[in-house]
Write a protein that holds these residues in place. Structure first.
Motif, mmCIF file in Angstrom:
data_model
loop_
_atom_site.group_PDB
_atom_site.id
_atom_site.type_symbol
_atom_site.label_atom_id
_atom_site.label_comp_id
_atom_site.label_asym_id
_atom_site.label_seq_id
_atom_site.Cartn_x
_atom_site.Cartn_y
_atom_site.Cartn_z
ATOM 1 N N SER A 22 0.643 -1.403 -0.076
ATOM 2 C CA SER A 22 -0.193 -0.146 0.160
ATOM 3 C C SER A 22 0.894 1.260 0.088
ATOM 4 O O SER A 22 0.197 2.358 -0.226
ATOM 5 N N TYR A 27 -1.699 5.037 -0.499
ATOM 6 C CA TYR A 27 -3.003 4.510 0.210
ATOM 7 C C TYR A 27 -3.507 5.502 1.314
ATOM 8 O O TYR A 27 -4.488 5.777 1.319
ATOM 9 N N TYR A 29 -3.106 8.491 1.397
ATOM 10 C CA TYR A 29 -3.554 9.813 1.221
ATOM 11 C C TYR A 29 -5.258 9.529 0.759
ATOM 12 O O TYR A 29 -5.798 10.781 0.371
ATOM 13 N N ASN A 30 -5.809 8.535 0.817
ATOM 14 C CA ASN A 30 -7.178 8.121 0.360
ATOM 15 C C ASN A 30 -8.009 9.135 1.513
ATOM 16 O O ASN A 30 -9.157 9.348 1.349
ATOM 17 N N TYR A 31 -7.417 9.568 2.804
ATOM 18 C CA TYR A 31 -8.376 9.853 4.016
ATOM 19 C C TYR A 31 -8.298 11.310 4.400
ATOM 20 O O TYR A 31 -7.265 11.901 4.160
#
Length: 236
Positions: A22, A27, A29-31
């Motif tokens: 990830s 990964y 940076y999705n939140y």
């Protein structure tokens, strides 16, 4: 009863594989948290919520601001603590060598900014350290989070400067210690890598600071975390 998930070798191996896979696609940076990018894994976000509730700090010191999601996160949990009878004037202090104008504007416009202050400058500059110490003066419970430059020397200097401000029973959380556990070719032109990162700084710092212990129960529970060996509890 909370189980030690690291005892499940199959689950631990899957979690390790996921974490490694990830990193490259970013990964984390999705939140976002309350509208601001937080750049953290959900597991570490939950762990931080648990610590902020457990410690009930009246000051959280954070190095590394980026988009401000972590500041907003910490401030919002302090707000919930206050609603539930905790410290009414608890606050977060963020440090960053470069607070971009658009990020500062968004942070200052956020409802949780009422619990946030920021200092622009190197976290290891003497004048910044003195400002932080002045802010910490008189505070009863302090929690520290280190998440800026990830080189060994920089993180070790941050630990020397800010870990002593951590109150007994509270935590100094060092993020991105996972760098030591990842393939060295993952970091491109970054100045850190295997052998030169936050985890090596933690190991070095602990040699002379027995007042801190790695709380491995947290990483064993999370399995997926960017801070293995990075949840440091001050025990005296």
């Amino acid at each position: 009863m909370i189980m030690n998930k690291s005892d499940d070798s199959k689950l631990a191996a899957i979690a390790s594989s996921f974490l490694t896979a990830s990193i490259e696609p970013k990964y984390s940076y999705n939140y976002s948290w309350l509208g601001r990018p937080i750049i953290q894994y959900p597991q570490d976000m939950v762990a931080m919520q648990e610590l902020i509730w457990k410690v009930q700090p009246d000051l959280i010191i954070e190095t590394g601001i980026a988009h401000g999601g972590s500041l907003i996160f910490s401030a919002s949990i302090l707000e919930l603590n206050a609603i539930c009878g905790g410290c009414q004037d608890a606050e977060v202090l963020g440090l960053d060598i470069d607070i971009r104008a658009h990020n500062r504007e968004a942070i200052e416009a956020h409802p949780m900014f009422k619990r946030i202050s920021m200092i622009q400058g190197s976290s290891i500059a003497p004048e910044v350290i003195e400002q932080v110490k002045a802010k910490a003066a008189g505070k009863q419970k302090i929690l520290v989070c280190l998440d800026s430059n990830h080189t060994h020397d920089h993180v070790l200097a941050e630990l020397e400067a800010y870990a002593p401000l951590t109150s007994v029973g509270s935590y100094c959380v060092v993020f991105d210690t996972v760098i030591e556990d990842l393939p060295d070719d993952m970091f491109g032109d970054r100045p850190w890598g295997v052998g030169n990162n936050p985890k090596t700084a933690v190991w070095e710092y602990l040699k002379a600071h027995p007042e801190f212990e790695i709380d491995k129960s947290i990483q064993h529970k999370l399995l997926i975390t960017v801070a293995p060996d990075g949840y440091l509890k001050r025990v005296y």
